[in-house]
Write a protein that holds these residues in place. Structure first.
Motif, PDB file in Angstrom:
ATOM      1  N   LYS A  77       7.486   1.990   2.661  1.00 15.31           N
ATOM      2  CA  LYS A  77       7.237   3.170   2.686  1.00 15.31           C
ATOM      3  C   LYS A  77       5.644   3.248   2.902  1.00 15.31           C
ATOM      4  O   LYS A  77       4.887   2.807   2.210  1.00 15.31           O
ATOM      5  CB  LYS A  77       7.526   3.699   1.215  1.00 15.31           C
ATOM      6  N   GLU A  78       5.337   4.274   4.134  1.00 15.33           N
ATOM      7  CA  GLU A  78       3.962   4.718   4.334  1.00 15.33           C
ATOM      8  C   GLU A  78       2.994   3.159   4.207  1.00 15.33           C
ATOM      9  O   GLU A  78       1.904   3.337   3.815  1.00 15.33           O
ATOM     10  CB  GLU A  78       3.627   5.478   3.175  1.00 15.33           C
ATOM     11  N   SER A 110      -7.618   7.249  -0.898  1.00 11.19           N
ATOM     12  CA  SER A 110      -6.966   8.511  -1.376  1.00 11.19           C
ATOM     13  C   SER A 110      -6.092   9.229  -0.501  1.00 11.19           C
ATOM     14  O   SER A 110      -4.983   9.813  -1.052  1.00 11.19           O
ATOM     15  CB  SER A 110      -7.883   9.472  -1.994  1.00 11.19           C
ATOM     16  N   SER A 111      -6.331   9.261   0.765  1.00  9.91           N
ATOM     17  CA  SER A 111      -5.598  10.159   1.528  1.00  9.91           C
ATOM     18  C   SER A 111      -4.225   9.318   1.886  1.00  9.91           C
ATOM     19  O   SER A 111      -3.331  10.255   1.805  1.00  9.91           O
ATOM     20  CB  SER A 111      -6.429  10.547   2.818  1.00  9.91           C
ATOM     21  N   LYS A 112      -4.269   8.210   1.972  1.00  9.90           N
ATOM     22  CA  LYS A 112      -3.127   7.330   2.133  1.00  9.90           C
ATOM     23  C   LYS A 112      -2.268   7.293   0.897  1.00  9.90           C
ATOM     24  O   LYS A 112      -0.938   7.455   0.718  1.00  9.90           O
ATOM     25  CB  LYS A 112      -3.182   6.035   2.581  1.00  9.90           C
ATOM     26  N   GLU A 130      -2.282   9.694  -1.386  1.00  6.77           N
ATOM     27  CA  GLU A 130      -1.833  11.202  -1.392  1.00  6.77           C
ATOM     28  C   GLU A 130      -0.545  11.325  -0.839  1.00  6.77           C
ATOM     29  O   GLU A 130       0.467  12.012  -0.996  1.00  6.77           O
ATOM     30  CB  GLU A 130      -2.768  12.262  -0.917  1.00  6.77           C
ATOM     31  N   SER A 131      -0.420  10.632   0.569  1.00  9.52           N
ATOM     32  CA  SER A 131       0.754  10.848   1.360  1.00  9.52           C
ATOM     33  C   SER A 131       1.925   9.957   0.767  1.00  9.52           C
ATOM     34  O   SER A 131       3.164  10.371   0.910  1.00  9.52           O
ATOM     35  CB  SER A 131       0.348  10.061   2.937  1.00  9.52           C
ATOM     36  N   LEU A 132       1.628   8.965   0.089  1.00  9.94           N
ATOM     37  CA  LEU A 132       2.593   7.914  -0.266  1.00  9.94           C
ATOM     38  C   LEU A 132       3.308   8.960  -1.460  1.00  9.94           C
ATOM     39  O   LEU A 132       4.425   8.988  -1.952  1.00  9.94           O
ATOM     40  CB  LEU A 132       2.262   6.901  -0.919  1.00  9.94           C
ATOM     41  N   GLU A 148       3.764  12.095  -1.771  1.00 13.27           N
ATOM     42  CA  GLU A 148       4.857  12.887  -1.436  1.00 13.27           C
ATOM     43  C   GLU A 148       6.481  12.435  -1.557  1.00 13.27           C
ATOM     44  O   GLU A 148       7.161  13.487  -1.682  1.00 13.27           O
ATOM     45  CB  GLU A 148       4.368  13.541   0.004  1.00 13.27           C
ATOM     46  N   LYS A 174       3.580  11.053  -8.961  1.00 21.53           N
ATOM     47  CA  LYS A 174       2.931  12.744  -8.583  1.00 21.53           C
ATOM     48  C   LYS A 174       2.916  13.510  -9.770  1.00 21.53           C
ATOM     49  O   LYS A 174       1.871  14.049 -10.098  1.00 21.53           O
ATOM     50  CB  LYS A 174       3.886  13.305  -7.707  1.00 21.53           C
TER      51      LYS A 174
END
Length: 122
Positions: A49-50, A95-97, A99-101, A103, A109
């Protein structure tokens, strides 16, 4: 995510791996140099996952920093998690990766949203 303490951030990372299907023996690390958490895939199938990949029963090491600098990166740690990072690599989750994870991880979350309930959103 910038408002998280180091302990809250470590907890977030542990919860991410738990929701992915891993066993996390402790949420607090820092007792062994270069390692904060160890995670083990307890599922009978691989986790992918991601950018996180674990085969069944595989163990991975994680280092967690609020701010990841080049000097923190070593070749022995599998994954690095940081709120801010000056580096971009496949095994670094800033942080951006993250945040994608998140989801794909509704329980974690929700935990993060509850943890940051006091932060005013603009």
């Amino acid at each position: 995510m910038l408002c998280l303490s180091s302990l809250e951030f470590e907890t977030l990372v542990a919860k991410i791996f738990e929701e992915l299907g891993c066993f996390v023996p402790a949420y607090k690390g820092g007792f062994i140099r270069n390692y904060d958490l160890f995670v083990k895939n307890t599922k009978e199938t691989a986790i992918s996952k991601e950018g996180i990949i674990l085969n069944p029963a595989e163990v991975k090491s994680i280092q967690i920093k609020l701010n990841l600098e080049t000097s923190h990166i070593n070749q022995i740690t599998d994954y690095f998690f940081a709120i801010k990072s000056s580096q971009e690599q496949a095994n670094i989750f800033s942080s951006s990766k993250i945040e994608s994870l998140l989801e794909f991880l509704p329980i974690t979350k929700s935990w993060l949203e509850q943890t940051l309930f006091w932060v005013q959103k603009t």
